[in-house]
Structures are given as structure tokens and as C-alpha cells.
Design an enzyme around this catalytic site. Structure first.
Site, PDB file in Angstrom:
ATOM      1  CG  LEU A   1      56.463  14.757  27.382  1.00  0.00           C
ATOM      2  CD1 LEU A   1      57.082  14.336  28.698  1.00  0.00           C
ATOM      3  CD2 LEU A   1      57.515  15.001  26.320  1.00  0.00           C
ATOM      4  CB  CYS A   2      50.204  12.655  24.372  1.00  0.00           C
ATOM      5  SG  CYS A   2      49.533  12.616  26.023  1.00  0.00           S
ATOM      6  CG  HIS A   3      53.536   8.161  21.739  1.00  0.00           C
ATOM      7  ND1 HIS A   3      53.627   7.935  23.090  1.00  0.00           N
ATOM      8  CD2 HIS A   3      54.751   7.893  21.220  1.00  0.00           C
ATOM      9  CE1 HIS A   3      54.862   7.541  23.373  1.00  0.00           C
ATOM     10  NE2 HIS A   3      55.563   7.507  22.262  1.00  0.00           N
TER      11      HIS A   3
ATOM     12  CD  GLU B   1      45.365   9.679  23.564  1.00  0.00           C
ATOM     13  OE1 GLU B   1      46.406  10.112  23.035  1.00  0.00           O
ATOM     14  OE2 GLU B   1      45.393   8.921  24.565  1.00  0.00           O
TER      15      GLU B   1
ATOM     16  CG  ASP C   1      31.951  28.339  25.544  1.00  0.00           C
ATOM     17  OD1 ASP C   1      32.182  29.503  25.940  1.00  0.00           O
ATOM     18  OD2 ASP C   1      31.743  28.056  24.354  1.00  0.00           O
TER      19      ASP C   1
END
Length: 162
Positions: free
Chosen positions: A76-78, A114, A128
Site C-alpha cells: 500500500l506504499c505510494h 522507505e 548475506d
């Protein structure tokens, strides 16, 4: 504090928030995470002694890329046109790195997600890059450090009473 969940409509269904009537303002957010590893692993990271190359540079780039792709990862992020993303990785002890991600733009919605995405992916990239020699690495304390701008104004973790 507003207790209304903006991503839910009147029937409780998830939806993308309409920001079309909001003012364009400068918005910034910073998030951080702690990456804990064996002291020997951290020494190799700092000295550049791992076979995958420059661990810190790779993690910084991964965090920047992830911040720019947040809308592809969080439903649901813009999609945002970020104007700055800065990822910093600092040694805070013999076994810990602190990853910080700051995002900014001039827009109609905030950049907290973000910043959080950038910090988390940078931390995951550190894992990683080091997992071949240290599978017990912990990523902890991921959270928003501060935000500025927008309707809800400025917020800082330092100003929140426990």
C-alpha cells in the site's frame, strides 16, 4: 495521537490512501538497525577480508536501491520520487554495526517506509555478505529514528517517553 488506521476504509478493507489533496512539503525520515556478529567477523568486514568483496559498500548500495523500490515491496506504499537516500554504517562496538538510512523528498506523503526498507535491506545484505563465516549474525532494533514534515509534523524517538 490519531488512532485511525488510514489504510483501512469504512468497512475495514485495505486500500491505498488518497493523497491527491495533500500539500507538497519537504519530508525526511531516518531509520536504523543494529547488526551483531562475532568480533572476528566484524574485523574482517572492516579490513576488507571477506571473499565477496567490499561488504560495507555493497550494503550501502543495497539500502539505497531498496529505498527506491519500497512501493514494489510494501503493497500500500505510494511510489515516491526520492530526492536523497543516504545509508551509513558505523562500528558501535567490537561486535556491532549500526545501519542508518535517511530518505527525503518534497511530496505529499512521508518517507518512513522507505527509510525502514533501506535500513533493513542494508542489514540483510551485511548478513548475506558474511553468512559464510558467521551464521549467527543478529539483526535487531530496526525502527524509525525520526521524521520531519507533513501534516503530523516532526517526530523523534529521542522525544518519546518510555
Amino acid at each position: 495521537m490519531n488512532n485511525h488506521l488510514t489504510h483501512l476504509d469504512g468497512k475495514g478493507h485495505a486500500h491505498m490512501v488518497d493523497v491527491s489533496d495533500k500539500e507538497i512539503t519537504k519530508r525526511t525520515a531516518t531509520a536504523s538497525a543494529i547488526v551483531e556478529m562475532n568480533a572476528g567477523t566484524l574485523t574482517k568486514v572492516i579490513e576488507g577480508g571477506l571473499p565477496k568483496g567490499d561488504v560495507l559498500a555493497t550494503a550501502r548500495i543495497a539500502g539505497i536501491q531498496a529505498s527506491k523500490k519500497t512501493a514494489d515491496l510494501i503493497p500500500l506504499c505510494h511510489p515516491l520520487m526520492l530526492t536523497k537516500v543516504k545509508v551509513e554504517i558505523d562500528v558501535i562496538s567490537t561486535t556491532q554495526l549500526k545501519v542508518s538510512c535517511m530518505c527525503s523528498l518534497s511530496g505529499k506523503t512521508g518517507v518512513e517506509m522507505e527509510a525502514l526498507t533501506g535500513a533493513s535491506v542494508a542489514a540483510l545484505t551485511l548478513y548475506d555478505m558474511c553468512k559464510a563465516i558467521d551464521k549467527g549474525i543478529l539483526i535487531k532494533e530496526l525502527g524509525l529514528v525520526s521524521k520531519a514534515g507533513g501534516k503530523s509534523g516532526d517526530w523523534s524517538k529521542e522525544n518519546v517517553s518510555s
